[in-house]
Design a protein around this motif. Structure first.
Motif, mmCIF file in Angstrom:
data_model
loop_
_atom_site.group_PDB
_atom_site.id
_atom_site.type_symbol
_atom_site.label_atom_id
_atom_site.label_comp_id
_atom_site.label_asym_id
_atom_site.label_seq_id
_atom_site.Cartn_x
_atom_site.Cartn_y
_atom_site.Cartn_z
ATOM 1 N N ARG A 200 0.838 -1.187 0.000
ATOM 2 C CA ARG A 200 0.000 0.000 0.000
ATOM 3 C C ARG A 200 0.880 1.246 0.000
ATOM 4 N N SER A 201 0.335 2.320 -0.491
ATOM 5 C CA SER A 201 1.033 3.606 -0.500
ATOM 6 C C SER A 201 0.435 4.489 0.576
ATOM 7 N N CYS A 202 1.286 5.045 1.441
ATOM 8 C CA CYS A 202 0.829 5.904 2.532
ATOM 9 C C CYS A 202 0.186 7.157 1.955
ATOM 10 N N ALA A 203 -0.922 7.579 2.536
ATOM 11 C CA ALA A 203 -1.639 8.755 2.042
ATOM 12 C C ALA A 203 -0.902 10.047 2.320
ATOM 13 N N ASP A 204 0.019 10.050 3.283
ATOM 14 C CA ASP A 204 0.749 11.275 3.623
ATOM 15 C C ASP A 204 2.104 11.350 2.940
ATOM 16 N N CYS A 205 2.983 10.366 3.189
ATOM 17 C CA CYS A 205 4.356 10.425 2.682
ATOM 18 C C CYS A 205 4.565 9.595 1.419
ATOM 19 N N LEU A 206 3.530 8.887 0.934
ATOM 20 C CA LEU A 206 3.587 8.083 -0.291
ATOM 21 C C LEU A 206 4.535 6.902 -0.182
ATOM 22 N N THR A 207 4.961 6.535 1.024
ATOM 23 C CA THR A 207 5.849 5.398 1.212
ATOM 24 C C THR A 207 5.090 4.100 0.988
ATOM 25 N N TRP A 208 5.721 3.133 0.306
ATOM 26 C CA TRP A 208 5.117 1.811 0.126
ATOM 27 C C TRP A 208 5.440 0.956 1.337
ATOM 28 N N PHE A 209 4.391 0.340 1.918
ATOM 29 C CA PHE A 209 4.557 -0.470 3.118
ATOM 30 C C PHE A 209 3.521 -1.585 3.090
ATOM 31 N N PRO A 210 3.793 -2.717 3.748
ATOM 32 C CA PRO A 210 2.818 -3.818 3.781
ATOM 33 C C PRO A 210 1.763 -3.577 4.846
ATOM 34 N N ALA A 211 0.494 -3.695 4.470
ATOM 35 C CA ALA A 211 -0.613 -3.524 5.419
ATOM 36 C C ALA A 211 -1.854 -4.140 4.808
ATOM 37 N N ALA A 212 -2.816 -4.452 5.668
ATOM 38 C CA ALA A 212 -4.083 -5.035 5.218
ATOM 39 C C ALA A 212 -5.119 -3.961 4.931
ATOM 40 N N THR A 213 -5.315 -3.038 5.882
ATOM 41 C CA THR A 213 -6.325 -1.995 5.711
ATOM 42 C C THR A 213 -5.817 -0.614 6.083
ATOM 43 N N ALA A 214 -4.586 -0.483 6.571
ATOM 44 C CA ALA A 214 -4.088 0.799 7.056
ATOM 45 C C ALA A 214 -3.954 1.787 5.906
ATOM 46 N N VAL A 215 -4.214 3.057 6.208
ATOM 47 C CA VAL A 215 -4.095 4.132 5.229
ATOM 48 C C VAL A 215 -2.761 4.853 5.373
ATOM 49 N N TYR A 216 -2.293 4.974 6.628
ATOM 50 C CA TYR A 216 -1.034 5.660 6.899
ATOM 51 C C TYR A 216 -0.007 4.648 7.412
ATOM 52 N N CYS A 217 1.262 4.898 7.098
ATOM 53 C CA CYS A 217 2.322 4.064 7.628
ATOM 54 C C CYS A 217 2.521 4.371 9.109
ATOM 55 N N ARG A 218 3.336 3.569 9.773
ATOM 56 C CA ARG A 218 3.512 3.732 11.208
ATOM 57 C C ARG A 218 4.180 5.060 11.541
#
Length: 717
Positions: A200-218
């Motif tokens: 997934r791509s974080c909605a704020d920083c556009l970082t790609w990270f693995p997640a099931a339903t999260a919108v933002y990275c940690r």
């Protein structure tokens, strides 16, 4: 009479040579097969309509050439050496498998004999075997599409059917990746299906990270929770509205990370680096501050609130405070702490350091306590409802559990009875509120009877957990009845029979037992006039314990990380302890010097004599327990981060032992039954099973009967 076909080339070339008959019948389409020409008999005239009959016989229909079923759009194989960035979720249905029926992936020939052996051993039908083969073919196609050498375990969750059976067959064939790093529970092995993390791509920083339903990275979640004064467009890249740093540059987190990684010379650019996984360490916090030591609120010069609660003031009537108006205030605008309140905040910070709390939860608890004491003071006890209301107003900055536990240990908390209600009792109340008034009133009487408060019936007191389980199973039946009637008094015996007939097996038997329980209690309390379940019987269903394959249990402890998980596996797989016994084990009941463990059960005590492996694993867990929580006062043997310092000393949750086995695709009950059944195969003495595992005589006989059916008078079904 001559019978000719239009497709007869010889006759078409020279028809004059074949006109020796007085009557010729010309058949459209291909000619009749020679082997059927003499044997084909004319049918009698049909009385059906012309639209319902076929125009031609089967032998004269055009033959369809077999088509090659290998759709290149379904899981196209990746080029050799191609690496996939991430594996997406797929919807692998049976219709897709039929479209690649003629594609034979590598390794399919190894799995095909195992499918036939698996189906023959369990007496599965031919359609099951055919569909299972197609599911295996689809799983191997996904492997080739991902560029893997072996089938990934998580890809089997996307299969429409037989994911568990396909996993076992592929594992036997050596085509499954069973490394611990990739092992995940299947959808059928756990009570609730877990979503598989995807890219997934974080909605704020556009970082790609693995997640099931999260919108933002940690990292962005921490950035948002930090005290930020500006929310708007970034001063560097122009994106917004986003939470910005308060260091004077007004940059978003992605731009802050870019400048921290490549230097200030790139500050004038509008581009940002695309990151995979995590951002550089310099962008962990908006102000680039290193984690500080846990401490209480500083001894500043903020003014004391003029609205502190006076301990000599008599309360006229209780009033709940509304904390939503001040919950979002910055710390500088909050009132200061009195010396007594500051002392309590310092004690909470010292407890957090002593018990090794994480920095973020500790700061939330200290901030919650400081905020409440700043407005109410420390001279009177704090109401639990105030702390919960403050946490509800802004859960990102405040937490209630640790602050309430600290105040309760100091005798400065006024408990709220509504918040202290049992969670199962609250669930029962919520379920009754969703039913009509008549049903809810009558079922409330049944709940009181089950709790031992009936006026006429003398029943054993049941826990709210058991009552909730009973009510959850009969809720679908109650909803169906609520659409037709307004009260349980209107339910007849035919309604009960229809509800039981709509279900099969154990589900039908459970509905029968629970409805009989409800109507008998209401009849004894004289809420209803007659019992519609009276006279209804349901035969008992005896199930044979299932055997777990030895290949699934081999190396189970070696493939498990953590002293807690290894001890749980040993207690279940060696000593056959159920989940309820694991949660109730006490630290004082473990005697390593004598090599025994006392298991306290309702009405009796069972002694477990530890073998060498379990003794070693128990010692490792005690060392790990003391290293992580040296100051814990919880008397239970198995604890976790939530229960180690809980003031009420609760046991661990039911899901913790289950997750240990779900990682390997197993369940606690499966492994326990397999252990007892294996012992019954070696010893047919039920007394030996009763002494070794502490089970009842009927349970021991059930396992002996399953292991040695030839020694019983009636063979199991």
């Amino acid at each position: 009479m001559a019978l000719r076909a239009e497709a007869d080339g010889e006759w078409l070339a020279n028809p004059s040579l074949a006109r020796s008959r007085q009557l010729s019948l010309i058949v459209s389409g291909p000619g009749m097969p020679q082997r059927l020409a003499a044997a084909q008999r004319l049918r009698k005239p049909s009385l059906r309509k012309a639209s319902q009959t076929r125009d031609r016989a089967k032998w004269c229909q055009p033959r369809r050439e077999p088509t090659e079923r290998d759709d290149p759009r379904i899981c196209p194989p990746a080029p050799p050496g191609q690496l996939t960035l991430f594996s997406p979720r797929r919807d692998l249905r049976l219709a897709m498998a039929r479209r690649i029926l003629h594609r034979l992936p590598e390794g399919y020939d190894k799995a095909l004999p195992l499918v036939h052996a698996y189906a023959a051993e369990r007496r599965y039908s031919r359609p099951w075997k055919s569909q299972c083969q197609m599911m295996i073919q689809l799983a191997l196609a996904v492997r080739d599409a991902d560029g893997r050498d072996l089938v990934a375990v998580e890809s089997l969750e996307d299969l429409q059917y037989y994911s568990r059976q396909v996993r076992e067959i592929l594992q036997h064939a050596g085509l499954l990746d069973v490394s611990p790093a990739h092992a995940r529970p299947l959808a059928g092995s756990a009570p609730a299906r877990r979503l598989t993390p995807v890219g997934r791509s974080c909605a704020d920083c556009l970082t790609w990270f693995p997640a099931a339903t999260a919108v933002y990275c940690r990292g962005c979640l921490k950035w948002r929770r930090t005290k930020i004064h500006i929310v708007g467009a970034c001063g560097r890249c122009g994106r917004g509205p986003l939470p910005l740093s308060d260091d004077g540059h007004s940059r978003c987190r992605a731009c802050t990370a870019h400048v921290a990684a490549f230097g200030e010379r790139h500050d004038g650019e509008a581009t940002i680096q695309l990151w995979l996984g995590v951002l550089p360490r310099g962008a962990a916090q908006p102000n680039h501050q290193a984690p500080e030591e846990i401490s209480s609120a500083p001894h500043d010069t903020r003014s004391i609130s003029e609205h502190l609660v006076d301990p000599d003031q008599v309360e006229l009537f209780p009033v709940r405070r509304d904390w939503s108006a001040v919950a979002h205030w910055p710390v500088e605008q909050m009132p200061g702490l009195t010396p007594a309140a500051q002392l309590l905040a310092d004690e909470l910070a010292a407890r957090a350091r002593e018990q090794s709390w994480s920095t973020y939860p500790a700061r939330k608890a200290i901030h919650t306590l400081s905020t409440v004491l700043g407005w109410t003071g420390a001279d009177v006890p704090v109401h639990e409802s105030d702390i919960v209301a403050l946490m509800t107003a802004d859960s990102a900055r405040y937490s209630a559990r640790r602050a309430c536990q600290f105040l309760e240990s100091r005798g400065l908390l006024v408990p709220d009875p509504e918040l202290r209600r049992d969670v199962h009792e609250q669930a029962i109340t919520a379920m009754l509120e969703r039913l009509p008034q008549g049903f809810a009133t009558e079922l409330a009487v049944w709940v009181e009877v089950e709790r031992g408060h009936g006026h006429r019936s003398r029943r054993r007191k049941r826990s709210f957990c058991s009552i909730r389980r009973y009510l959850s199973e009969i809720m679908p039946v109650l909803r169906e009845w609520a659409e037709r009637v307004e009260s349980l008094k209107q339910i007849t015996t035919d309604d009960v029979k229809a509800a039981i007939a709509a279900r099969k097996g154990n589900a039908a038997r459970s509905i029968h037992i629970e409805l009989r329980n409800v109507f008998r209690a209401l009849r004894h309390e004289r809420v209803i006039f007659r019992d519609p379940t009276r006279g209804l019987t349901f035969p008992a269903i005896s199930t044979v314990p299932a055997v777990v394959g030895s290949d699934r249990l081999r190396g189970l402890i070696d493939h498990t990380d953590g002293a807690f998980a290894r001890l749980v596996i040993a207690l279940v797989a060696v000593h056959a302890l159920p989940t309820c016994d694991l949660r109730r084990l006490l630290l004082d009941d473990l005697d390593l010097a004598r090599g025994r463990l006392i298991v306290r059960r309702p009405g009796r005590v069972h002694t477990v004599w530890l073998d060498t492996l379990t003794h070693q694993l128990a010692g490792q867990w005690l060392a790990e327990r003391h290293r992580r929580w040296p100051a814990s006062t919880n008397p239970h043997l198995l604890i976790n981060q939530q229960t180690a310092f809980h003031t009420q000393h609760p046991p661990i949750g039911v899901s913790m032992p289950q997750r240990v086995f779900a990682t390997h695709g197993l369940a606690v009950g499966q492994v326990r039954q397999d252990r007892i059944l294996d012992e019954a195969h070696h010893s047919a003495d039920p007394l030996h099973l009763m002494r070794l595992f502490g089970i009842s005589d009927s349970t021991a006989m059930r396992y002996v009967t399953a292991a040695h059916p030839e020694r019983t008078s009636a063979l199991p079904r």
